[in-house]
Design an enzyme around this catalytic site. Sequence first.
Site, short mmCIF file in Angstrom:
data_model
loop_
_atom_site.label_atom_id
_atom_site.label_comp_id
_atom_site.label_asym_id
_atom_site.label_seq_id
_atom_site.Cartn_x
_atom_site.Cartn_y
_atom_site.Cartn_z
N ARG A 35 0.81 -1.22 0.00
CA ARG A 35 0.00 0.00 0.00
C ARG A 35 0.84 1.26 0.00
NH1 ARG A 35 -5.08 -1.44 3.99
NH2 ARG A 35 -6.35 -2.31 2.32
N LYS A 197 -19.14 -15.47 2.50
CA LYS A 197 -20.58 -15.27 2.73
C LYS A 197 -21.27 -14.67 1.52
CE LYS A 197 -20.77 -14.46 7.66
NZ LYS A 197 -21.12 -13.43 8.65
N GLY A 348 -9.61 -8.79 -0.12
CA GLY A 348 -8.47 -9.06 0.77
C GLY A 348 -7.89 -10.45 0.58
N GLY A 371 -13.25 -3.39 0.39
CA GLY A 371 -14.64 -2.93 0.43
C GLY A 371 -14.94 -1.93 -0.67
P1 ADP Z 1 -12.25 -11.62 -0.28
O1 ADP Z 1 -11.56 -11.06 0.94
O2 ADP Z 1 -11.27 -12.03 -1.33
O3 ADP Z 1 -13.34 -10.73 -0.78
P2 ADP Z 1 -14.02 -13.19 1.36
O4 ADP Z 1 -13.65 -12.34 2.51
O5 ADP Z 1 -15.40 -13.11 0.84
O6 ADP Z 1 -12.98 -12.97 0.15
O7 ADP Z 1 -13.79 -14.72 1.73
C1 ADP Z 1 -12.51 -15.26 1.92
C2 ADP Z 1 -12.55 -16.42 2.87
O8 ADP Z 1 -13.50 -17.40 2.49
C3 ADP Z 1 -11.23 -17.14 2.91
O9 ADP Z 1 -10.58 -16.84 4.12
C4 ADP Z 1 -11.58 -18.62 2.77
O10 ADP Z 1 -10.95 -19.44 3.72
C5 ADP Z 1 -13.07 -18.62 2.99
N1 ADP Z 1 -13.69 -19.74 2.28
C6 ADP Z 1 -13.70 -19.96 0.95
N2 ADP Z 1 -14.34 -21.11 0.67
C7 ADP Z 1 -14.73 -21.66 1.84
C8 ADP Z 1 -15.43 -22.84 2.20
N3 ADP Z 1 -15.86 -23.70 1.28
N4 ADP Z 1 -15.68 -23.05 3.52
C9 ADP Z 1 -15.26 -22.18 4.44
N5 ADP Z 1 -14.60 -21.03 4.16
C10 ADP Z 1 -14.33 -20.77 2.88
MG MG Z 2 -12.20 -10.92 2.97
#
Ligand code: ADP
Ligand code: MG
Length: 389
Positions: A35, A197, A348, A371
């Site tokens: 960053r 989620k 992230g 975000g």
């Molecule tokens: P990003 O930060 O890239 O937007 P998210 O915060 O939405 O992604 O989600 C990332 C997390 O989701 C990771 O830490 C990963 O471990 C978790 N994850 C992905 N698939 C699964 C799964 N099938 N069961 C539990 N956790 C999961």
């Molecule tokens: Mg995340």
Amino acid sequence: MKTIRDIMVFGETVLLRVDYNVPVDAHGKVTDTARIAETKPTVDWLRQRGSKVVLLSHFGRPKGKVVEKLRFEPIVPTISKVLEGEVNYVPEAIGEKAVTTAVNHLDQGEVLLLENIRFYPGEEKNDPAFAQELAKLGDIYLNDAFGASHRAHASTVGVAALLPHGAGLLMEREVNALRKVLEQPAAPVVAIIGGAKISTKLDLIKNLLPKVDVLLLGGALANTILLAQGKKVGQSLVEADLAKTVTGLLTEKLFVPEDAVVAVNEKVTAAQARTVTINGIRPDEMILDIGPRTVKRYAEQIARAKTIIWNGPMGMFERKPFAEGTFALARAVADATTNGAYSVLGGGETVSAIHVVGLADKVSFISTGGGAMLEFMEGKQLPGIEALN
Ligand code: ADP
Ligand code: MG
């Protein structure tokens, strides 16, 4: 959006909002300087034109109070090193005594970092009096903090209205990359959406579906769709209350996993994990990654793509037995990029995954905003960007 290129900078004092909310370890050592490094082109641009550069940033969540361990002081040497030049620091962000004096003492081409802007309650409230105090410190306001541009705070919105303003070079790169994939993407457009989620990604999926040719779903958020389709997902992470909502999203553009890597919990060894078709999950098991057949089917779509948008890992890639789905798609995205596709990644954990697999320099653009990138991709107007018009 006005940018640094629209403003004749020569010798003025420039207030530059950056996002130095960097990760630190237990000893306060910065574990990832990206960053900071990403802002160097803007800082260089200003130093070369003899500006006095006043850096403003938040760090952590002090919630309007001074929190000793969220001071910038211990990381100033790291910032100096990454910016390749001396960075002065004052332990406050407004006020005649320390701050105005420090700004007045700056020579042309020098850089001053102010204290964590979120120590002040006026920051997150976008208090006009606080914005006024900030505006007094400079002649021009530039914003390079794309990661904070979804927040209407004094240092992202309030101060912009009070000074000639524009985007820094990093903000400009972010906005150009995201606009390119949203507004005039070369077809076919493939979006890959995963992560934890579905509730946090529903607006994203809804905004992207009409714009893309294919949307590949993975990660825990696909579990809720599988559940809505009547599959038995065992102990998988789901948001059952959203099952009804997500049924409305199902179209032939939306791909869901046909197989999965499952286990009784995420702590098992690779030998204790099983690869099964989506109908073969036992009641005590949970889905932790997409399976090889899904990888193959998704990789074929990615190989055809001319534009790729990726947010969210395909599985719990932090644990080795469940990393292959994410890593295999990362390789597919890297290959497609080598063959001429334009690829943009954000989020992230997604960004961390592309670094772990060592392919960060094989994709077209990695967004620094978690975000903020999501909200941009959801089609929302970001206040920090609007303020630069
Ligand atoms: P990003 O930060 O890239 O937007 P998210 O915060 O939405 O992604 O989600 C990332 C997390 O989701 C990771 O830490 C990963 O471990 C978790 N994850 C992905 N698939 C699964 C799964 N099938 N069961 C539990 N956790 C999961
Ligand atoms: Mg995340």
